[in-house]
Scaffold this motif. Structure first.
Motif, PDB file in Angstrom:
ATOM      1  N   MET A   1      11.886  29.847  37.420  1.00 59.81           N
ATOM      2  CA  MET A   1      13.212  30.378  37.174  1.00 59.81           C
ATOM      3  C   MET A   1      13.083  31.884  36.914  1.00 59.81           C
ATOM      4  N   ASN A   2      13.906  32.693  37.610  1.00 59.42           N
ATOM      5  CA  ASN A   2      13.818  34.140  37.413  1.00 59.42           C
ATOM      6  C   ASN A   2      14.641  34.569  36.190  1.00 59.42           C
ATOM      7  N   THR A   3      14.562  35.837  35.852  1.00 54.49           N
ATOM      8  CA  THR A   3      15.211  36.353  34.640  1.00 54.49           C
ATOM      9  C   THR A   3      16.723  36.160  34.673  1.00 54.49           C
ATOM     10  N   ALA A   4      17.351  36.450  35.814  1.00 54.00           N
ATOM     11  CA  ALA A   4      18.803  36.297  35.911  1.00 54.00           C
ATOM     12  C   ALA A   4      19.217  34.850  35.656  1.00 54.00           C
ATOM     13  N   GLU A   5      18.451  33.909  36.168  1.00 55.45           N
ATOM     14  CA  GLU A   5      18.763  32.498  35.941  1.00 55.45           C
ATOM     15  C   GLU A   5      18.582  32.111  34.476  1.00 55.45           C
ATOM     16  N   LEU A   6      17.549  32.647  33.837  1.00 52.02           N
ATOM     17  CA  LEU A   6      17.344  32.380  32.407  1.00 52.02           C
ATOM     18  C   LEU A   6      18.509  32.927  31.580  1.00 52.02           C
ATOM     19  N   ILE A   7      18.946  34.138  31.916  1.00 52.83           N
ATOM     20  CA  ILE A   7      20.089  34.726  31.207  1.00 52.83           C
ATOM     21  C   ILE A   7      21.315  33.845  31.396  1.00 52.83           C
ATOM     22  N   TYR A   8      21.535  33.394  32.619  1.00 55.91           N
ATOM     23  CA  TYR A   8      22.687  32.541  32.914  1.00 55.91           C
ATOM     24  C   TYR A   8      22.639  31.241  32.105  1.00 55.91           C
ATOM     25  N   GLN A   9      21.480  30.601  32.069  1.00 52.21           N
ATOM     26  CA  GLN A   9      21.343  29.339  31.333  1.00 52.21           C
ATOM     27  C   GLN A   9      21.612  29.543  29.847  1.00 52.21           C
ATOM     28  N   LYS A  10      21.067  30.602  29.281  1.00 56.11           N
ATOM     29  CA  LYS A  10      21.272  30.865  27.855  1.00 56.11           C
ATOM     30  C   LYS A  10      22.726  31.232  27.577  1.00 56.11           C
ATOM     31  N   ALA A  11      23.343  32.014  28.468  1.00 54.96           N
ATOM     32  CA  ALA A  11      24.733  32.424  28.278  1.00 54.96           C
ATOM     33  C   ALA A  11      25.672  31.219  28.325  1.00 54.96           C
ATOM     34  N   LYS A  12      25.384  30.252  29.186  1.00 57.74           N
ATOM     35  CA  LYS A  12      26.225  29.053  29.278  1.00 57.74           C
ATOM     36  C   LYS A  12      26.260  28.293  27.965  1.00 57.74           C
ATOM     37  N   ALA A  13      25.178  28.358  27.195  1.00 61.84           N
ATOM     38  CA  ALA A  13      25.093  27.600  25.949  1.00 61.84           C
ATOM     39  C   ALA A  13      25.742  28.330  24.765  1.00 61.84           C
ATOM     40  N   LEU A  14      26.128  29.573  24.947  1.00 56.16           N
ATOM     41  CA  LEU A  14      26.689  30.353  23.847  1.00 56.16           C
ATOM     42  C   LEU A  14      28.177  30.068  23.662  1.00 56.16           C
ATOM     43  N   PRO A  15      28.657  30.232  22.430  1.00 54.72           N
ATOM     44  CA  PRO A  15      30.107  30.206  22.221  1.00 54.72           C
ATOM     45  C   PRO A  15      30.742  31.385  22.976  1.00 54.72           C
ATOM     46  N   GLU A  16      32.007  31.263  23.322  1.00 55.66           N
ATOM     47  CA  GLU A  16      32.694  32.276  24.129  1.00 55.66           C
ATOM     48  C   GLU A  16      32.597  33.678  23.523  1.00 55.66           C
ATOM     49  N   VAL A  17      32.759  33.775  22.223  1.00 57.62           N
ATOM     50  CA  VAL A  17      32.724  35.089  21.562  1.00 57.62           C
ATOM     51  C   VAL A  17      31.360  35.751  21.760  1.00 57.62           C
ATOM     52  N   GLU A  18      30.291  35.011  21.598  1.00 59.12           N
ATOM     53  CA  GLU A  18      28.951  35.570  21.767  1.00 59.12           C
ATOM     54  C   GLU A  18      28.655  35.880  23.235  1.00 59.12           C
TER      55      GLU A  18
END
Length: 74
Positions: free
Chosen positions: A1-18
């Motif tokens: 998994m590349n960096t952009a995909e890792l960022i995407y996966q982590k961002a999906k798990a965050l609350p909307e505000v974060e």
């Protein structure tokens, strides 16, 4: 998994505000990078570089950069 995909996966798990805060930071980085590119382009001309350095020196010395005529009130 590349960096952009890792960022995407982590961002999906965050609350909307974060997630919004992360997006704001990414947009800040994009704007900063664009500004650096534009500055580098402008400084390719020796006269632009000379004027920028002179302006920075004037600011450091507490001098007015240039007099500007005030626009009349309409």
């Amino acid at each position: 998994m590349n960096t952009a995909e890792l960022i995407y996966q982590k961002a999906k798990a965050l609350p909307e505000v974060e997630a919004r805060e992360i997006l704001d930071f990414m947009e800040f980085l994009e704007t900063k990078r664009r500004g650096e590119i534009e500055t580098a382009y402008l400084l390719q001309e020796p006269e632009n570089a000379r004027r920028l350095l002179a302006a920075a020196e004037n600011i450091r010395a507490g001098r007015c950069i240039e007099e500007r005529e005030l626009l009349p009130d309409d």
